[in-house]
Design a protein around this motif. Structure first.
Motif, PDB file in Angstrom:
ATOM      1  N   ALA A 299      53.161  38.441  40.286  1.00  0.00           N
ATOM      2  CA  ALA A 299      52.219  38.449  39.168  1.00  0.00           C
ATOM      3  C   ALA A 299      51.959  39.883  38.699  1.00  0.00           C
ATOM      4  CB  ALA A 299      50.901  37.798  39.586  1.00  0.00           C
ATOM      5  N   VAL A 300      51.417  39.997  37.489  1.00  0.00           N
ATOM      6  CA  VAL A 300      51.005  41.284  36.951  1.00  0.00           C
ATOM      7  C   VAL A 300      49.512  41.241  36.657  1.00  0.00           C
ATOM      8  CG1 VAL A 300      51.600  40.641  34.557  1.00  0.00           C
ATOM      9  CG2 VAL A 300      51.425  43.049  35.194  1.00  0.00           C
ATOM     10  N   ILE A 301      48.820  42.291  37.049  1.00  0.00           N
ATOM     11  CA  ILE A 301      47.409  42.467  36.700  1.00  0.00           C
ATOM     12  C   ILE A 301      47.381  43.570  35.649  1.00  0.00           C
ATOM     13  CG2 ILE A 301      45.102  43.119  37.467  1.00  0.00           C
ATOM     14  CD1 ILE A 301      47.594  41.820  40.012  1.00  0.00           C
ATOM     15  N   ALA A 302      47.204  43.202  34.390  1.00  0.00           N
ATOM     16  CA  ALA A 302      47.214  44.142  33.263  1.00  0.00           C
ATOM     17  C   ALA A 302      45.777  44.494  32.928  1.00  0.00           C
ATOM     18  CB  ALA A 302      47.915  43.523  32.062  1.00  0.00           C
ATOM     19  N   PHE A 303      45.401  45.758  33.179  1.00  0.00           N
ATOM     20  CA  PHE A 303      43.996  46.127  33.017  1.00  0.00           C
ATOM     21  C   PHE A 303      43.816  47.115  31.875  1.00  0.00           C
ATOM     22  CE2 PHE A 303      45.878  48.803  36.290  1.00  0.00           C
ATOM     23  CZ  PHE A 303      45.479  50.094  35.954  1.00  0.00           C
ATOM     24  N   TYR A 304      42.724  46.904  31.141  1.00  0.00           N
ATOM     25  CA  TYR A 304      42.391  47.756  29.998  1.00  0.00           C
ATOM     26  C   TYR A 304      40.943  48.221  30.136  1.00  0.00           C
ATOM     27  CZ  TYR A 304      40.142  43.516  28.217  1.00  0.00           C
ATOM     28  OH  TYR A 304      39.336  42.403  28.077  1.00  0.00           O
ATOM     29  N   ALA A 305      40.542  48.611  31.340  1.00  0.00           N
ATOM     30  CA  ALA A 305      39.151  48.900  31.660  1.00  0.00           C
ATOM     31  C   ALA A 305      38.516  49.813  30.631  1.00  0.00           C
ATOM     32  CB  ALA A 305      39.050  49.526  33.043  1.00  0.00           C
ATOM     33  N   ASP A 306      37.272  49.517  30.280  1.00  0.00           N
ATOM     34  CA  ASP A 306      36.558  50.334  29.285  1.00  0.00           C
ATOM     35  C   ASP A 306      35.533  51.252  29.950  1.00  0.00           C
ATOM     36  OD1 ASP A 306      34.680  48.530  30.060  1.00  0.00           O
ATOM     37  OD2 ASP A 306      34.200  47.793  28.053  1.00  0.00           O
ATOM     38  N   ASP A 307      35.738  51.556  31.225  1.00  0.00           N
ATOM     39  CA  ASP A 307      34.842  52.500  31.903  1.00  0.00           C
ATOM     40  C   ASP A 307      35.680  53.431  32.774  1.00  0.00           C
ATOM     41  OD1 ASP A 307      35.450  51.179  34.349  1.00  0.00           O
ATOM     42  OD2 ASP A 307      33.860  49.734  33.968  1.00  0.00           O
ATOM     43  N   ASP A 308      35.034  54.345  33.455  1.00  0.00           N
ATOM     44  CA  ASP A 308      35.738  55.336  34.256  1.00  0.00           C
ATOM     45  C   ASP A 308      35.689  55.020  35.747  1.00  0.00           C
ATOM     46  OD1 ASP A 308      36.451  56.892  32.044  1.00  0.00           O
ATOM     47  OD2 ASP A 308      34.485  57.864  32.026  1.00  0.00           O
ATOM     48  N   ALA A 309      35.351  53.787  36.096  1.00  0.00           N
ATOM     49  CA  ALA A 309      35.264  53.424  37.504  1.00  0.00           C
ATOM     50  C   ALA A 309      36.649  53.449  38.149  1.00  0.00           C
ATOM     51  CB  ALA A 309      34.641  52.039  37.648  1.00  0.00           C
ATOM     52  N   SER A 310      36.692  53.684  39.445  1.00  0.00           N
ATOM     53  CA  SER A 310      37.938  53.700  40.195  1.00  0.00           C
ATOM     54  C   SER A 310      38.105  52.376  40.936  1.00  0.00           C
ATOM     55  CB  SER A 310      37.950  54.856  41.204  1.00  0.00           C
ATOM     56  OG  SER A 310      37.913  56.102  40.542  1.00  0.00           O
ATOM     57  N   ALA A 311      39.290  51.803  40.838  1.00  0.00           N
ATOM     58  CA  ALA A 311      39.576  50.555  41.536  1.00  0.00           C
ATOM     59  C   ALA A 311      40.300  50.839  42.837  1.00  0.00           C
ATOM     60  CB  ALA A 311      40.423  49.644  40.660  1.00  0.00           C
ATOM     61  N   THR A 312      39.998  50.052  43.850  1.00  0.00           N
ATOM     62  CA  THR A 312      40.702  50.129  45.128  1.00  0.00           C
ATOM     63  C   THR A 312      41.716  48.996  45.182  1.00  0.00           C
ATOM     64  OG1 THR A 312      38.785  51.098  46.219  1.00  0.00           O
ATOM     65  CG2 THR A 312      40.453  50.084  47.625  1.00  0.00           C
ATOM     66  N   VAL A 313      42.979  49.349  45.163  1.00  0.00           N
ATOM     67  CA  VAL A 313      44.029  48.341  45.148  1.00  0.00           C
ATOM     68  C   VAL A 313      44.356  47.929  46.584  1.00  0.00           C
ATOM     69  CG1 VAL A 313      46.448  47.894  44.585  1.00  0.00           C
ATOM     70  CG2 VAL A 313      45.005  49.181  42.999  1.00  0.00           C
ATOM     71  N   PRO A 314      44.362  46.635  46.890  1.00  0.00           N
ATOM     72  CA  PRO A 314      44.739  46.173  48.231  1.00  0.00           C
ATOM     73  C   PRO A 314      46.244  46.369  48.428  1.00  0.00           C
ATOM     74  CG  PRO A 314      44.324  44.308  46.785  1.00  0.00           C
ATOM     75  CD  PRO A 314      43.979  45.531  46.001  1.00  0.00           C
ATOM     76  N   VAL A 315      46.607  47.427  49.131  1.00  0.00           N
ATOM     77  CA  VAL A 315      48.002  47.872  49.149  1.00  0.00           C
ATOM     78  C   VAL A 315      48.936  46.861  49.819  1.00  0.00           C
ATOM     79  CG1 VAL A 315      49.578  49.657  49.968  1.00  0.00           C
ATOM     80  CG2 VAL A 315      47.337  50.290  49.033  1.00  0.00           C
ATOM     81  N   ARG A 316      48.684  46.517  51.088  1.00  0.00           N
ATOM     82  CA  ARG A 316      49.600  45.639  51.800  1.00  0.00           C
ATOM     83  C   ARG A 316      49.728  44.265  51.130  1.00  0.00           C
ATOM     84  NH1 ARG A 316      53.845  46.285  54.917  1.00  0.00           N
ATOM     85  NH2 ARG A 316      52.729  47.985  55.966  1.00  0.00           N
ATOM     86  N   PRO A 317      48.609  43.601  50.751  1.00  0.00           N
ATOM     87  CA  PRO A 317      48.769  42.315  50.064  1.00  0.00           C
ATOM     88  C   PRO A 317      49.516  42.446  48.741  1.00  0.00           C
ATOM     89  CG  PRO A 317      46.538  42.546  50.898  1.00  0.00           C
ATOM     90  CD  PRO A 317      47.201  43.885  51.057  1.00  0.00           C
TER      91      PRO A 317
END
Length: 338
Positions: free
Chosen positions: A241-259
């Motif tokens: 799958a693809v998670i296509a993000f267009y976030a409108d803020d400056d927050a940082s996301a934590t990507v679950p690496v192994r999964p």
């Protein structure tokens, strides 16, 4: 002609109603009499954060009628109803003025059945949505009926302008559409846009409900808040799958690496202004085709309520968007609209 300009960055109070000469279209350009100007979050963010080099007219999106053409543009385009995209990107002339001259390709034919309100609501939201729906490996470059047959799409924030466009475009392309919302009122808007399933993440276990709807997972996530939703997106994503993000803020996301590795997930950023030219061309063509097919709508019946302001009150329009009003903020530049 009347125009809204600003000469320094800041709050809505820097926007001023001024008189300017009517522009003349240059080579490869058209001039449109603007009927409706649409306001997006990037319009107020540019105004607030970036000092212009000269007097800047805000707003990327709009609609109107071509009344003059420059050299190299067929005169047959005069009188054409158009929707306008990215008018102010890299230019000093947005759509918050009575006439705008811009490259001919950025004024796109608007069918007679489509209102100027719809035309001014396309642009940034619809082009962003198209890009998000077409970045999957092996997916279509351009949406069309049947292009997403067999796909399940999750649209986060289905009550927003991009979410609304994503729901409509995904349905037009044949996908099953699930949307997450933060309450019943927003759920009603997502359903009006055409979402097949709506999940209220404040009232339901969102991951469990989405998995109930799509046991094999979702193929595309159109994500407005990756920082908040990364864990949910991973939990409901199908392999590849693809998670296509267009976030409108400056927050940082934590990507679950192994999964993410195990599922071969793609986390894809989307910024409409810097989308590759070929992808942008596909988006413009697909949005135009969806409008021609009467598959894209705007207004309360389509889950995108309008908030209207006259040109002289553009500052209030910008403030409404900055305050995250639900729906589409429109500025009536020329009357009547149709």
């Amino acid at each position: 002609m009347k125009a809204i300009t600003y000469t320094s960055n800041g709050g809505p109070d820097v926007l001023t109603l001024t008189e300017r000469p009517v522009p003349e279209p240059g080579p490869g350009e058209v001039r449109a009499r603007v009927h409706v100007s649409g306001v997006n979050p990037t319009d107020w963010k540019s105004r607030r954060n970036t000092a212009p080099a000269s007097a800047q007219v805000p707003n990327q999106d709009g609609s109107g009628v071509i009344d003059a053409v420059g050299s190299g543009v067929p005169e047959t385009r005069i009188g054409e109803r158009v929707w306008i995209w990215e008018a102010a990107y890299g230019r000093a002339d947005g759509t918050a003025q009575e006439y705008v001259a811009l490259p001919a390709g950025q004024a796109v034919a608007l069918p007679d059945h489509a209102s100027f309100d719809l035309g001014a609501s396309l642009g940034i939201p619809a082009l962003t949505a198209h890009r998000a729906l077409t970045v999957a490996d092996g997916g279509p470059e351009r949406l069309a009926p049947g292009a997403l047959d067999g796909c399940t799409v999750l649209v986060a924030g289905g009550a927003g302008a991009v979410g609304n466009a994503a729901i409509q475009l995904a349905r037009w392309a044949g996908a099953t559409v699930v949307s997450t919302v933060s309450g019943p009122a927003k759920g009603d808007l997502a359903r009006a846009a055409g979402a097949h399933h709506v999940v209220d993440y404040r009232a339901q276990d969102a991951a469990a409900e989405i998995r109930r709807i799509a046991p094999d997972g979702v193929d595309i996530v159109v994500e407005v808040a990756p920082a908040a939703n990364a864990a949910l997106d991973r939990a409901v994503a199908a392999p590849d799958a693809v998670i296509a993000f267009y976030a409108d803020d400056d927050a940082s996301a934590t990507v679950p690496v192994r999964p993410s590795m195990a599922l071969n997930l793609r986390w894809q950023g989307v910024l409409v202004y810097t989308v590759p030219p070929a992808a942008k061309a596909h988006a413009v063509a697909a949005v135009t085709a969806a409008v021609a097919d009467d598959a894209l709508h705007a207004g309360p019946d389509a889950g995108l309520p309008f908030h209207r302001f006259p040109l002289a009150e553009t500052a209030r329009a910008h403030q409404a968007v900055e305050d995250s009003v639900i729906g589409k903020v429109l500025i009536d530049v020329a009357a009547p609209t149709g």
